[in-house]
Scaffold this active site. Structure first.
Site, PDB file in Angstrom:
ATOM      1  N   GLU A  62       0.827  -1.201   0.000  1.00 25.76           N
ATOM      2  CA  GLU A  62       0.000   0.000   0.000  1.00 25.76           C
ATOM      3  C   GLU A  62       0.864   1.256   0.000  1.00 25.76           C
ATOM      4  O   GLU A  62       0.567   2.230  -0.698  1.00 25.76           O
ATOM      5  CB  GLU A  62      -0.969   0.026   1.177  1.00 25.76           C
ATOM      6  CG  GLU A  62      -0.323   0.245   2.519  1.00 25.76           C
ATOM      7  CD  GLU A  62      -1.313   0.249   3.686  1.00 25.76           C
ATOM      8  OE1 GLU A  62      -0.921   0.742   4.750  1.00 25.76           O
ATOM      9  OE2 GLU A  62      -2.442  -0.249   3.536  1.00 25.76           O
ATOM     10  N   ASP A 116      -5.827  -3.684  -0.951  1.00 26.69           N
ATOM     11  CA  ASP A 116      -5.771  -2.237  -1.119  1.00 26.69           C
ATOM     12  C   ASP A 116      -4.455  -1.812  -1.745  1.00 26.69           C
ATOM     13  O   ASP A 116      -4.418  -0.917  -2.593  1.00 26.69           O
ATOM     14  CB  ASP A 116      -6.022  -1.515   0.202  1.00 26.69           C
ATOM     15  CG  ASP A 116      -4.943  -1.743   1.241  1.00 26.69           C
ATOM     16  OD1 ASP A 116      -4.320  -2.823   1.240  1.00 26.69           O
ATOM     17  OD2 ASP A 116      -4.741  -0.848   2.096  1.00 26.69           O
TER      18      ASP A 116
END
Length: 351
Positions: A62, A116
């Site tokens: 991320e 994510d």
């Protein structure tokens, strides 16, 4: 990524497609994020690895994706390519996704992905492809997008849910989800370069979850949710702090960034963050069962998100990346930078 430890939790409408790139980039080129050079000096290594200073210098997919996003927003192709090169060389998995964590001295110590992280990497590649007219970036983004749909989604009845990682979040009775992984700008951008009806279903179902899955005095979404497979019932996830905390603070940013600023979860976040008054920082988290709040304030990065969603809700005002970020840790600094990128997209940057 396995189900993250508490310690890791504690520290821690893109205009889609090339046809719309001109309008997006004309705004972006004149409104870059001033603290980017300071962030690079503090957290970006020469090899392209971004350090999470709150977690012993590890690196996350991320964080790499966030760094690529901000580099593209600042027209910094040298930094973008450096971050992307390290990411793909070190974290790339055979399925096209990315291992979620690299630990100095242990290399990749958890090969599972974090969805994510893959969404942010793909979104950054879409933006870079439009800015620098690169078919290679676009192709890489499409490959990641297809892999996300292939191994990081699950269908329950008429709903398509986003898994936090390819392994470890689905049982015969429940699915564990992290609502802060609903990266709405990425859903929208990836639908344009890797068309599939599941993108719109993911977005629609994510909005429904964020509407229904709110708890406590403030009716806020939690860091982690559990979905019952048979009934669709939402509850606070077991073995997780029941908080609107270090993950969930990203939800209002992502809703506003995806042009869903009027979602009930954003209204609730605005109420909570403003409850301490204009001159007092809100607490860093709130327990959604007991209403206990953190004994320390939210970071300047979280306060930047709060200011952003307030400006969006009011339909006026402007946004400036806070100068305090130059002394904050990696996570707080990055939240502020991301709020700045979103503010450019939403025409809220102070000229």
């Amino acid at each position: 990524m396995t189900q993250r430890t508490i310690a890791a939790d504690i520290q821690r409408r893109l205009l889609p497609g090339a046809a719309l790139a001109g309008a997006f980039l004309s705004r972006q080129a004149s409104a870059t994020t001033p603290p980017w050079s300071t962030f690079k000096a503090r957290f970006l290594q020469p090899d392209g690895r971004i350090l999470d200073t709150g977690n012993g210098g590890v690196s996350h997919s991320e964080g790499q994706g966030w760094g690529m996003l901000v580099a593209a927003a600042n027209d910094d192709r040298e930094a973008f390519d450096r971050i992307w090169s390290w990411t793909t060389q070190t974290l790339r998995r055979p399925d096209g996704l990315h291992s979620w964590r690299f630990r100095p001295g242990a290399a990749v110590d958890d090969p599972n992905n974090a969805t994510d992280g893959d969404l942010y990497i793909a979104l950054a590649l879409v933006r870079a492809a439009a800015r620098w007219d690169s078919a290679s970036y676009r192709d890489s983004a499409a490959q990641i997008a297809r892999a996300i749909l292939g191994v990081c989604t699950v269908t329950l009845g008429d709903s398509v849910l986003l898994l936090p990682g390819a392994q470890g979040f689905s049982t015969t009775t429940h699915v564990t989800i992290n609502p802060s992984y609903f990266v709405f700008p990425a859903f929208q951008a990836l639908a344009a370069i890797a068309p599939d009806p599941r993108w719109s279903r993911l977005e629609r179902n994510a909005l429904q979850i964020l509407d229904r899955g709110r708890f406590g005095t403030w009716a806020l979404p939690p860091d982690w949710l559990s979905v019952h497979r048979a009934t669709g019932r939402l509850q606070l996830a077991d073995n997780r702090p029941p908080r609107f905390g270090f993950d969930a603070v990203r939800i209002p940013l992502l809703l506003a960034w995806g042009r869903h600023h009027d979602a009930p979860a954003n209204t609730a976040a605005r109420r909570f963050w403003s409850s301490t008054g204009a001159n007092t920082a809100p607490p860093a988290w709130v327990d959604l069962r007991t209403a206990e709040v953190a004994p320390y304030p939210a970071s300047s990065g979280v306060r930047a998100i709060a200011r952003l969603i307030e400006a969006v809700a009011q339909g006026q005002g402007s946004f400036q990346t806070p100068n305090q970020l130059i002394t904050e840790d990696y996570y707080a600094s990055m939240l502020g930078l991301l709020a700045g990128v979103a503010a450019v997209d939403l025409n809220l940057v102070r000229r």
